[in-house]
Design a protein around this motif. Structure first.
Motif, PDB file in Angstrom:
ATOM      1  N   GLN A  15       0.726  -1.196  -0.001  1.00  0.00           N
ATOM      2  CA  GLN A  15      -0.140   0.036   0.018  1.00  0.00           C
ATOM      3  C   GLN A  15       0.710   1.290  -0.046  1.00  0.00           C
ATOM      4  OE1 GLN A  15      -2.380  -0.579   3.475  1.00  0.00           O
ATOM      5  NE2 GLN A  15      -3.777  -1.832   2.345  1.00  0.00           N
ATOM      6  N   ILE A  16       1.991   1.357   0.783  1.00  0.00           N
ATOM      7  CA  ILE A  16       2.755   2.555   0.866  1.00  0.00           C
ATOM      8  C   ILE A  16       3.303   2.501  -0.448  1.00  0.00           C
ATOM      9  CG2 ILE A  16       5.237   3.230   1.680  1.00  0.00           C
ATOM     10  CD1 ILE A  16       4.516   1.871   4.136  1.00  0.00           C
ATOM     11  N   LEU A  17       3.768   1.631  -1.270  1.00  0.00           N
ATOM     12  CA  LEU A  17       4.562   1.763  -2.518  1.00  0.00           C
ATOM     13  C   LEU A  17       3.469   2.272  -3.660  1.00  0.00           C
ATOM     14  CD1 LEU A  17       6.647  -1.457  -3.249  1.00  0.00           C
ATOM     15  CD2 LEU A  17       7.271   0.879  -2.101  1.00  0.00           C
ATOM     16  N   GLU A  18       2.093   1.742  -3.429  1.00  0.00           N
ATOM     17  CA  GLU A  18       0.952   2.122  -4.401  1.00  0.00           C
ATOM     18  C   GLU A  18       0.531   3.461  -4.333  1.00  0.00           C
ATOM     19  OE1 GLU A  18      -1.605  -1.089  -4.157  1.00  0.00           O
ATOM     20  OE2 GLU A  18      -0.458  -2.574  -4.994  1.00  0.00           O
ATOM     21  N   THR A  19       0.427   3.928  -3.080  1.00  0.00           N
ATOM     22  CA  THR A  19      -0.145   5.303  -2.669  1.00  0.00           C
ATOM     23  C   THR A  19       0.769   6.441  -2.297  1.00  0.00           C
ATOM     24  OG1 THR A  19      -0.474   4.814  -0.624  1.00  0.00           O
ATOM     25  CG2 THR A  19      -2.087   3.872  -1.797  1.00  0.00           C
ATOM     26  N   ARG A  20       1.966   6.282  -2.407  1.00  0.00           N
ATOM     27  CA  ARG A  20       3.004   7.410  -1.825  1.00  0.00           C
ATOM     28  C   ARG A  20       2.973   8.388  -3.288  1.00  0.00           C
ATOM     29  NH1 ARG A  20       6.102   8.751   2.566  1.00  0.00           N
ATOM     30  NH2 ARG A  20       7.521   9.806   1.220  1.00  0.00           N
ATOM     31  N   VAL A  21       2.940   9.590  -3.150  1.00  0.00           N
ATOM     32  CA  VAL A  21       3.163  10.521  -3.831  1.00  0.00           C
ATOM     33  C   VAL A  21       4.308  10.202  -4.919  1.00  0.00           C
ATOM     34  CG1 VAL A  21       1.555  12.435  -3.153  1.00  0.00           C
ATOM     35  CG2 VAL A  21       3.854  12.218  -2.557  1.00  0.00           C
ATOM     36  N   ILE A  22       3.977  10.569  -6.143  1.00  0.00           N
ATOM     37  CA  ILE A  22       5.182  10.434  -7.223  1.00  0.00           C
ATOM     38  C   ILE A  22       6.377  11.029  -6.935  1.00  0.00           C
ATOM     39  CG2 ILE A  22       6.074  10.947  -9.689  1.00  0.00           C
ATOM     40  CD1 ILE A  22       2.552  10.432 -10.112  1.00  0.00           C
ATOM     41  N   GLY A  23       7.637  10.622  -6.808  1.00  0.00           N
ATOM     42  CA  GLY A  23       8.785  11.353  -6.653  1.00  0.00           C
ATOM     43  C   GLY A  23       9.326  10.960  -5.213  1.00  0.00           C
ATOM     44  N   THR A  24       8.430  10.286  -4.421  1.00  0.00           N
ATOM     45  CA  THR A  24       8.853  10.011  -3.080  1.00  0.00           C
ATOM     46  C   THR A  24       8.970   8.292  -3.006  1.00  0.00           C
ATOM     47  OG1 THR A  24       6.741  10.075  -2.228  1.00  0.00           O
ATOM     48  CG2 THR A  24       7.736  12.029  -1.720  1.00  0.00           C
ATOM     49  N   THR A  25       9.083   7.923  -4.173  1.00  0.00           N
ATOM     50  CA  THR A  25       9.148   6.128  -4.143  1.00  0.00           C
ATOM     51  C   THR A  25      10.158   5.662  -3.428  1.00  0.00           C
ATOM     52  OG1 THR A  25       9.584   6.321  -6.334  1.00  0.00           O
ATOM     53  CG2 THR A  25       7.384   5.965  -5.928  1.00  0.00           C
ATOM     54  N   ASP A  26      11.557   6.515  -3.351  1.00  0.00           N
ATOM     55  CA  ASP A  26      12.806   5.921  -2.890  1.00  0.00           C
ATOM     56  C   ASP A  26      12.604   6.048  -1.437  1.00  0.00           C
ATOM     57  OD1 ASP A  26      12.698   8.667  -2.996  1.00  0.00           O
ATOM     58  OD2 ASP A  26      14.707   8.850  -4.016  1.00  0.00           O
ATOM     59  N   THR A  27      11.657   6.355  -0.597  1.00  0.00           N
ATOM     60  CA  THR A  27      11.720   6.611   0.684  1.00  0.00           C
ATOM     61  C   THR A  27      12.050   5.214   1.453  1.00  0.00           C
ATOM     62  OG1 THR A  27       9.780   8.107   0.574  1.00  0.00           O
ATOM     63  CG2 THR A  27      10.241   7.081   2.722  1.00  0.00           C
ATOM     64  N   PRO A  28      13.010   5.176   2.107  1.00  0.00           N
ATOM     65  CA  PRO A  28      13.379   3.997   2.601  1.00  0.00           C
ATOM     66  C   PRO A  28      12.418   2.938   3.571  1.00  0.00           C
ATOM     67  CG  PRO A  28      15.053   5.445   3.106  1.00  0.00           C
ATOM     68  CD  PRO A  28      13.789   6.227   2.622  1.00  0.00           C
ATOM     69  N   ILE A  29      12.223   1.729   3.324  1.00  0.00           N
ATOM     70  CA  ILE A  29      11.441   1.259   4.153  1.00  0.00           C
ATOM     71  C   ILE A  29      12.416  -0.049   4.914  1.00  0.00           C
ATOM     72  CG2 ILE A  29       9.458  -0.623   4.300  1.00  0.00           C
ATOM     73  CD1 ILE A  29       8.172   0.725   1.916  1.00  0.00           C
ATOM     74  N   ILE A  30      12.469  -0.201   6.233  1.00  0.00           N
ATOM     75  CA  ILE A  30      12.979  -1.295   6.831  1.00  0.00           C
ATOM     76  C   ILE A  30      12.207  -2.077   7.446  1.00  0.00           C
ATOM     77  CG2 ILE A  30      14.781  -1.702   8.719  1.00  0.00           C
ATOM     78  CD1 ILE A  30      16.399  -0.004   7.736  1.00  0.00           C
ATOM     79  N   ILE A  31      12.380  -3.609   6.985  1.00  0.00           N
ATOM     80  CA  ILE A  31      11.575  -4.749   7.679  1.00  0.00           C
ATOM     81  C   ILE A  31      12.229  -5.219   8.984  1.00  0.00           C
ATOM     82  CG2 ILE A  31      10.315  -6.644   7.293  1.00  0.00           C
ATOM     83  CD1 ILE A  31       9.247  -4.308   5.311  1.00  0.00           C
ATOM     84  N   VAL A  32      11.580  -5.010   9.910  1.00  0.00           N
ATOM     85  CA  VAL A  32      12.035  -5.348  11.266  1.00  0.00           C
ATOM     86  C   VAL A  32      11.246  -6.586  12.020  1.00  0.00           C
ATOM     87  CG1 VAL A  32      12.447  -4.989  13.745  1.00  0.00           C
ATOM     88  CG2 VAL A  32      12.783  -3.203  11.778  1.00  0.00           C
ATOM     89  N   GLY A  33      12.088  -7.604  12.220  1.00  0.00           N
ATOM     90  CA  GLY A  33      11.618  -9.069  12.615  1.00  0.00           C
ATOM     91  C   GLY A  33      12.083  -8.837  14.381  1.00  0.00           C
ATOM     92  N   ASN A  34      11.050  -8.454  15.087  1.00  0.00           N
ATOM     93  CA  ASN A  34      11.062  -8.395  16.392  1.00  0.00           C
ATOM     94  C   ASN A  34      10.849  -9.770  17.250  1.00  0.00           C
ATOM     95  OD1 ASN A  34      12.015  -6.629  18.712  1.00  0.00           O
ATOM     96  ND2 ASN A  34       9.691  -6.305  19.212  1.00  0.00           N
ATOM     97  N   LYS A  35      11.377  -9.498  18.444  1.00  0.00           N
ATOM     98  CA  LYS A  35      11.113 -10.978  19.568  1.00  0.00           C
ATOM     99  C   LYS A  35      11.899 -11.983  19.139  1.00  0.00           C
ATOM    100  CE  LYS A  35       6.352  -9.367  20.527  1.00  0.00           C
ATOM    101  NZ  LYS A  35       5.106  -9.507  21.059  1.00  0.00           N
ATOM    102  N   ARG A  36      13.143 -11.442  18.716  1.00  0.00           N
ATOM    103  CA  ARG A  36      14.290 -12.406  18.281  1.00  0.00           C
ATOM    104  C   ARG A  36      14.428 -13.362  19.512  1.00  0.00           C
ATOM    105  NH1 ARG A  36      18.407 -15.160  17.097  1.00  0.00           N
ATOM    106  NH2 ARG A  36      19.516 -14.674  15.214  1.00  0.00           N
TER     107      ARG A  36
END
Ligand SMILES: Nc1nc2c(ncn2[C@@H]2O[C@H](COP(=O)(O)OP(=O)(O)OP(=O)(O)O)[C@@H](O)[C@H]2O)c(=O)[nH]1
Length: 203
Positions: free
Chosen positions: A109-130
């Motif tokens: 949803q972030i990728l599909e709906t972010r405004v054009i020009g901001t698609t390179d906004t970093p997304i970090i996936i975090v697996g918690n409770k290691r």
């Protein structure tokens, strides 16, 4: 010059979003589960290589979906500030399959709906409770491979409970936001505990 980085922390209920933020800011952890009812805003500053950077960390309650436009974002008070974030931390619980599905949908949803020009906004996936890794539901290699190779996102596993990789998470994030002077951010950011704690506010 002081730069402000707006970081949004998202994920399903109970995955440890608040625990991660509080461990990073205050070096504290609570076993008590207090559901986040409204968006919390923290305004710490970090010193990196002698330069001060303001952070705006937004800890969101679980959201139904990523707002598709500014109107929807402002109609729902919980979502305010979401679309203009400079980076996203998407947290899942390594012991909960549904929480991974949740961030999978959210990322799309972030990728599909972010405004054009901001698609390179970093997304970090975090697996918690290691620390609970005996209860892991998806092999680490599978998630890491999918996230890094297919999604082209950063992947970090951490334990908010034991403060494991929390610092690494934020330092990696700041590096990916493009902080040009942050090549040695990991060492320098260690000073964050001595930061302007008085400026950390919960709104
Ligand atoms: N074992 C373990 N428990 C954790 C960890 N991080 C968080 N918890 C526990 O998980 C529960 C939920 O943590 P929160 O930080 O409130 O989770 P949240 O994602 O902010 O929850 P909501 O705001 O309700 O969406 C609490 O009981 C925490 O003590 C971790 O790394 N390891």
């Amino acid at each position: 010059m002081v730069t402000t980085f707006k970081i949004a922390v998202l994920g399903a209920q109970g995955v440890g979003k608040s625990a991660i933020v509080r461990q990073f800011l205050y070096n504290e952890f609570s076993e008590v589960c207090v559901p986040t009812k409204a968006r919390r805003v923290y305004l710490p500053a970090v010193v990196m290589n002698g330069h001060v950077h303001d952070l705006q960390i937004l800890d969101f309650p679980p959201i139904a979906s990523f707002p598709v436009n500014t109107l929807q974002e402002w109609a729902d008070t919980c979502c305010r500030g979401l679309r203009s974030a400079h980076a996203y931390i998407l947290v899942y619980d390594i012991c909960c399959f549904d929480s991974f599905e949740y961030i999978k949908t959210l990322r799309q949803q972030i990728l599909e709906t972010r405004v054009i020009g901001t698609t390179d906004t970093p997304i970090i996936i975090v697996g918690n409770k290691r620390d609970l890794q005996k209860g892991r539901v998806i092999p680490r290699w599978n998630v890491s491979n999918l996230v890094k190779k297919t999604w082209k996102c950063g992947y970090i596993e951490c334990s908010a409970k034991y403060n494991w990789h929390i610092l690494l998470l934020f330092s990696e994030l700041l590096k990916s936001v493009g902080c040009a002077r942050c090549k040695h951010v990991h060492t320098a950011i260690r000073f964050q505990g001595a930061l302007r704690r008085n400026r950390c506010t919960i709104m």
